[in-house]
Design an enzyme around this catalytic site. Structure first.
Site, short mmCIF file in Angstrom:
data_model
loop_
_atom_site.label_atom_id
_atom_site.label_comp_id
_atom_site.label_asym_id
_atom_site.label_seq_id
_atom_site.Cartn_x
_atom_site.Cartn_y
_atom_site.Cartn_z
N ARG A 95 0.81 -1.21 0.00
CA ARG A 95 0.00 0.00 0.00
C ARG A 95 0.85 1.27 0.00
NH1 ARG A 95 -2.96 2.02 -2.64
NH2 ARG A 95 -4.07 0.05 -2.62
N LYS B 178 2.42 25.11 -5.04
CA LYS B 178 1.15 24.54 -4.56
C LYS B 178 1.25 23.02 -4.54
CE LYS B 178 -1.38 28.52 -6.34
NZ LYS B 178 -2.35 29.03 -7.35
N LYS C 43 5.61 39.93 -5.46
CA LYS C 43 4.19 39.96 -5.83
C LYS C 43 3.53 41.21 -5.28
CE LYS C 43 3.58 34.96 -6.19
NZ LYS C 43 2.65 33.83 -5.94
N GLU D 104 5.93 40.41 -10.37
CA GLU D 104 4.55 40.13 -10.77
C GLU D 104 3.89 41.39 -11.31
OE1 GLU D 104 1.30 37.65 -8.54
OE2 GLU D 104 1.06 39.76 -7.97
N ASP E 278 0.18 38.18 -14.48
CA ASP E 278 -0.80 37.59 -13.57
C ASP E 278 -2.23 37.82 -14.03
OD1 ASP E 278 -1.67 36.30 -11.15
OD2 ASP E 278 -2.13 38.28 -10.35
#
Length: 282
Positions: A96, A131, A163, A195, A217
């Site tokens: 597993r 992320k 940013k 950014e 962005d």
């Protein structure tokens, strides 16, 4: 094997095994030997073979692992990327945890490959983001590469990414330029990315020294094409599209001429590839 990955494997095994695999201990003879294959049950890209092998070896160093396909192989239903043989108890104990790693990483590689395929006729490279699953970043970024993608920065330490939240404090372009020069002086190997969510910002950043990337962005395709035009024939700074990138749109984004397209979904929304461990008669 990277020490962090080894630690992650140890944690995963400890989480699953605890103080012993009671099913294998009581229902599988100690001297029974077994042979099994990793069996792919849907089309995709396989990744995580190094980790899978390490999992089996951690459980039992006598297990023999034979790779039948290389990392990053495109596979169809029925493919067998790996053969594993040894103590039946050991194979069942490791099963597993090994599958959890391989299914997750192969899912990321598969999703990455889908985005890469949509941009094959353009110069734009598909980038990952930060992320990622906490603790899994190194592995998930390795899976992105297996799927044909390119790694963005690993963390906060290997690229400065300025940013909108960093620009809240007033100071203007003069202070920004001063900060960039200081960073380049103190840490020459660290690149700088700015950014921009407006073309006016792109124009300003293009005039600054030391800017290696401009992140566009949540811009429209028309705005991104204009940003590429504003840069002209120079190949720096590189332009990166970000925000609202989905599979149906990525081809049109690539056609604007940007250098990179960052896609959070290839890690945070990847679905595990269906893979099982198939035992066969000796």
């Amino acid at each position: 094997m990277n020490p962090h990955v080894e630690q992650l494997i140890d944690m995963a095994l400890a989480e699953d095994i605890g103080d012993g695999d009671v099913t294998s201990e009581y229902f599988v003879p100690a001297n029974k030997m077994a042979r099994a294959f990793m069996l792919v049950k849907e089309d995709g890209v396989v990744a995580g073979l190094d980790v899978v092998e390490a999992v089996f070896k951690k459980v039992d160093s006598d297990i023999v692992v034979k790779r039948l396909l290389p990392e990053g192989s495109r596979v169809t239903v029925g493919a067998r990327p790996m053969e594993i043989s040894g103590s039946a108890r050991s194979l069942l104990t490791a099963e597993r945890t090994a599958l959890n790693f391989m299914q997750r990483l192969s899912g990321i590689a598969t999703k990455t490959a889908q985005f890469v395929a949509e941009t094959k006729d353009a110069k734009a490279e598909i980038l990952d983001t930060r992320k990622t699953t906490p603790g899994w970043r190194l592995l998930e970024k390795m899976a992105v590469v297996a799927g044909g993608g390119t790694n963005h920065r690993m963390g906060l330490y290997d690229r400065a990414m300025v940013k909108d939240n960093h620009l809240v404090a007033e100071g203007g372009l003069e202070l920004l330029q001063k900060s960039i020069k200081q960073l380049k002086q103190d840490k020459p190997g660290v690149e700088v990315e700015m950014e921009a969510d407006r073309l006016e910002q792109v124009e300003a950043f293009l005039q600054m020294e030391g800017v290696d990337y401009i992140l566009l962005d949540n811009m429209t395709n028309e705005q991104m094409a204009e940003a590429v035009s504003m840069r002209g024939s120079h190949d720096k700074p590189k332009l990166e599209a970000s925000g609202g990138v989905v599979l149906d749109r990525v081809s049109s984004i690539a056609s604007t001429g940007v250098d990179f397209i960052s896609v959070g979904a290839i890690t945070h929304s990847a679905v595990a590839l269906d893979i099982s461990l198939e035992f066969v008669e000796l």
